[in-house]
Design an enzyme around this catalytic site. Structure first.
Site, PDB file in Angstrom:
ATOM      1  N   ASP A 166     118.962 -26.304 -61.892  1.00 41.08           N
ATOM      2  CA  ASP A 166     119.432 -24.497 -61.897  1.00 41.08           C
ATOM      3  C   ASP A 166     120.308 -24.950 -60.812  1.00 41.08           C
ATOM      4  O   ASP A 166     119.818 -26.137 -59.414  1.00 41.08           O
ATOM      5  CB  ASP A 166     118.579 -23.377 -61.611  1.00 41.08           C
ATOM      6  CG  ASP A 166     120.234 -22.462 -61.329  1.00 41.08           C
ATOM      7  OD1 ASP A 166     120.471 -22.323 -62.154  1.00 41.08           O
ATOM      8  OD2 ASP A 166     119.511 -21.509 -59.916  1.00 41.08           O
ATOM      9  N   SER A 167     121.555 -24.526 -59.827  1.00 37.01           N
ATOM     10  CA  SER A 167     122.014 -24.087 -58.874  1.00 37.01           C
ATOM     11  C   SER A 167     121.752 -23.807 -57.497  1.00 37.01           C
ATOM     12  O   SER A 167     121.588 -24.040 -56.642  1.00 37.01           O
ATOM     13  CB  SER A 167     123.237 -23.024 -59.261  1.00 37.01           C
ATOM     14  OG  SER A 167     123.140 -22.207 -58.995  1.00 37.01           O
ATOM     15  N   CYS A 199     121.026 -22.669 -65.673  1.00 40.80           N
ATOM     16  CA  CYS A 199     121.766 -22.154 -65.151  1.00 40.80           C
ATOM     17  C   CYS A 199     123.193 -22.040 -65.985  1.00 40.80           C
ATOM     18  O   CYS A 199     123.950 -23.324 -66.952  1.00 40.80           O
ATOM     19  CB  CYS A 199     122.567 -23.003 -64.713  1.00 40.80           C
ATOM     20  SG  CYS A 199     123.975 -22.584 -63.407  1.00 40.80           S
ATOM     21  N   GLU A 234     120.523 -14.263 -54.071  1.00 41.42           N
ATOM     22  CA  GLU A 234     120.408 -14.718 -53.088  1.00 41.42           C
ATOM     23  C   GLU A 234     119.566 -14.297 -51.409  1.00 41.42           C
ATOM     24  O   GLU A 234     118.756 -14.713 -50.387  1.00 41.42           O
ATOM     25  CB  GLU A 234     121.200 -15.859 -52.860  1.00 41.42           C
ATOM     26  CG  GLU A 234     121.483 -16.705 -53.793  1.00 41.42           C
ATOM     27  CD  GLU A 234     120.792 -17.322 -53.941  1.00 41.42           C
ATOM     28  OE1 GLU A 234     120.737 -18.534 -53.053  1.00 41.42           O
ATOM     29  OE2 GLU A 234     120.370 -18.267 -55.554  1.00 41.42           O
ATOM     30  N   CYS A 267     123.601 -14.814 -66.428  1.00 47.76           N
ATOM     31  CA  CYS A 267     122.979 -15.678 -65.455  1.00 47.76           C
ATOM     32  C   CYS A 267     121.490 -15.610 -64.685  1.00 47.76           C
ATOM     33  O   CYS A 267     120.847 -14.690 -64.984  1.00 47.76           O
ATOM     34  CB  CYS A 267     123.618 -15.023 -64.470  1.00 47.76           C
ATOM     35  SG  CYS A 267     123.860 -16.061 -63.029  1.00 47.76           S
ATOM     36  N   HIS A 275     119.750 -16.055 -62.902  1.00 52.10           N
ATOM     37  CA  HIS A 275     119.127 -14.752 -61.633  1.00 52.10           C
ATOM     38  C   HIS A 275     119.436 -13.515 -61.808  1.00 52.10           C
ATOM     39  O   HIS A 275     118.364 -12.733 -60.893  1.00 52.10           O
ATOM     40  CB  HIS A 275     120.610 -14.605 -59.855  1.00 52.10           C
ATOM     41  CG  HIS A 275     120.821 -16.179 -59.221  1.00 52.10           C
ATOM     42  ND1 HIS A 275     120.926 -17.138 -59.425  1.00 52.10           N
ATOM     43  CD2 HIS A 275     120.710 -15.792 -58.087  1.00 52.10           C
ATOM     44  CE1 HIS A 275     120.779 -17.844 -58.832  1.00 52.10           C
ATOM     45  NE2 HIS A 275     120.098 -17.670 -57.604  1.00 52.10           N
TER      46      HIS A 275
HETATM   47  N1  DGL Z   1     122.258 -18.858 -62.178  1.00 49.33           N
HETATM   48  C1  DGL Z   1     123.106 -19.457 -62.380  1.00 49.33           C
HETATM   49  C2  DGL Z   1     123.779 -18.512 -64.241  1.00 49.33           C
HETATM   50  O1  DGL Z   1     123.031 -18.900 -64.793  1.00 49.33           O
HETATM   51  C3  DGL Z   1     124.815 -19.345 -61.213  1.00 49.33           C
HETATM   52  C4  DGL Z   1     124.309 -18.963 -59.722  1.00 49.33           C
HETATM   53  C5  DGL Z   1     125.425 -19.146 -58.879  1.00 49.33           C
HETATM   54  O2  DGL Z   1     126.595 -18.542 -58.827  1.00 49.33           O
HETATM   55  O3  DGL Z   1     125.316 -20.190 -58.366  1.00 49.33           O
HETATM   56  O4  DGL Z   1     125.124 -18.814 -63.795  1.00 49.33           O
END
Ligand code: DGL
Length: 274
Positions: free
Chosen positions: A11-12, A74, A159, A193, A195
């Site tokens: 993931d990012s 991600c 975050e 997403c 997150h």
């Molecule tokens: N967790 C990432 C996703 O599912 C997004 C986080 C980011 O913007 O880096 O898209």
């Protein structure tokens, strides 16, 4: 001694930990290697080329660390890089290795949840602009009506640990109202997403009770169980030692602190320079 061949989860940043948690629950016997590119997160507002470039670099790193199978946990990376990696890079880079994303397992089952046939998608600006969800959903459920809303502030809220603030409430409420004003008949919303599960209580607070929210952790984990059943050759390759290693491209202190919140358990990471 046999070499460890962990399943790579990328993931990012932290979001993929919500997916890893569910994968480990459903497939506890395997070895796992998690890589968070925290130093370059968020990816959600970056260009197609940059997300592709960063994601490919991370996938190569996971391959170099002996992963035969990599999950892009991600949505942004799945939306902007997966297709290119699968079709353009893998055949020359590592024809026997596999990279899977999170969008397909979600779009495959979304139709089972909706009675009205009206779906909402929430995601980063990158995921929404790619149109990956409407395109993929159409392949499985051509009659579903899909509306989307980009939520550029939701990842920074998570975050920066600002979930319990008034500002977070009003931003989330505004995005949800925007989505529902596009289509009043939406009864199923995809949290597109990784997150967003961390915001689920806030999201529920601002939505009518009849709307079903789909978080990806469990869905992606089930998809992987199914993939492994259908691919015994991959099942044999992935080692089963029940270990989990965490790597971050940023500070391990920050990763361990925030990571534990996402993973729901203590996390101890190592730094990796890309
Ligand atoms: N967790 C990432 C996703 O599912 C997004 C986080 C980011 O913007 O880096 O898209």
């Amino acid at each position: 001694m046999t070499t460890k061949k962990p399943i790579g989860v990328f993931d990012s940043g932290f979001g993929g930990l919500t997916v890893l948690k569910e994968i480990v629950k459903q497939l506890p016997e395997y070895d796992y290697l998690y890589l968070g590119d925290n130093a370059r997160a968020p990816y959600g507002t970056r260009s197609f080329e940059t997300v592709y470039d960063y994601t490919l670099q991370c996938v190569k790193q996971l391959f170099a660390m002996n992963c035969e199978l990599v999950i892009l946990a991600c949505n942004t990376a799945s939306a902007k890089a997966l297709r290119n990696i699968q079709q353009k890079d893998l055949p020359t880079l590592a024809p026997n290795k596999r990279v899977l994303g999170v969008i397909r397992p979600t779009t495959e089952i979304v139709g089972n949840f909706s009675k009205t046939g009206h779906i909402g998608v929430l995601g980063t600006p990158g995921t929404i602009a790619s149109n990956s969800y409407p395109i993929e959903i159409e392949k499985f459920y051509p009659n579903l009506i899909v509306n989307q809303e980009a939520c550029p502030m939701w990842v920074p809220i998570v975050e920066n640990n600002e979930i319990e603030t008034k500002e977070a409430d009003s931003i989330i409420e505004k995005n949800l109202n925007n989505l529902l004003s596009k289509d009043k008949n939406i009864d199923t919303i995809i949290l597109g997403c990784t997150h967003y599960p961390l915001l689920i209580n806030k999201i529920k607070k601002h939505l009518p009770d009849n709307i079903t929210l789909l978080s990806q952790g469990e869905i992606v984990a089930k998809g992987l169980v199914d993939y492994i059943k259908r691919h015994p050759e991959m099942e044999k390759k992935c080692s089963k030692g029940k270990t989990i290693e965490f790597y971050t491209t940023d500070s391990t202190i920050n990763f361990d602190k925030a990571g534990s919140m996402f993973y729901g358990k203590e996390v101890k990471s190592k730094h990796l320079e890309l």
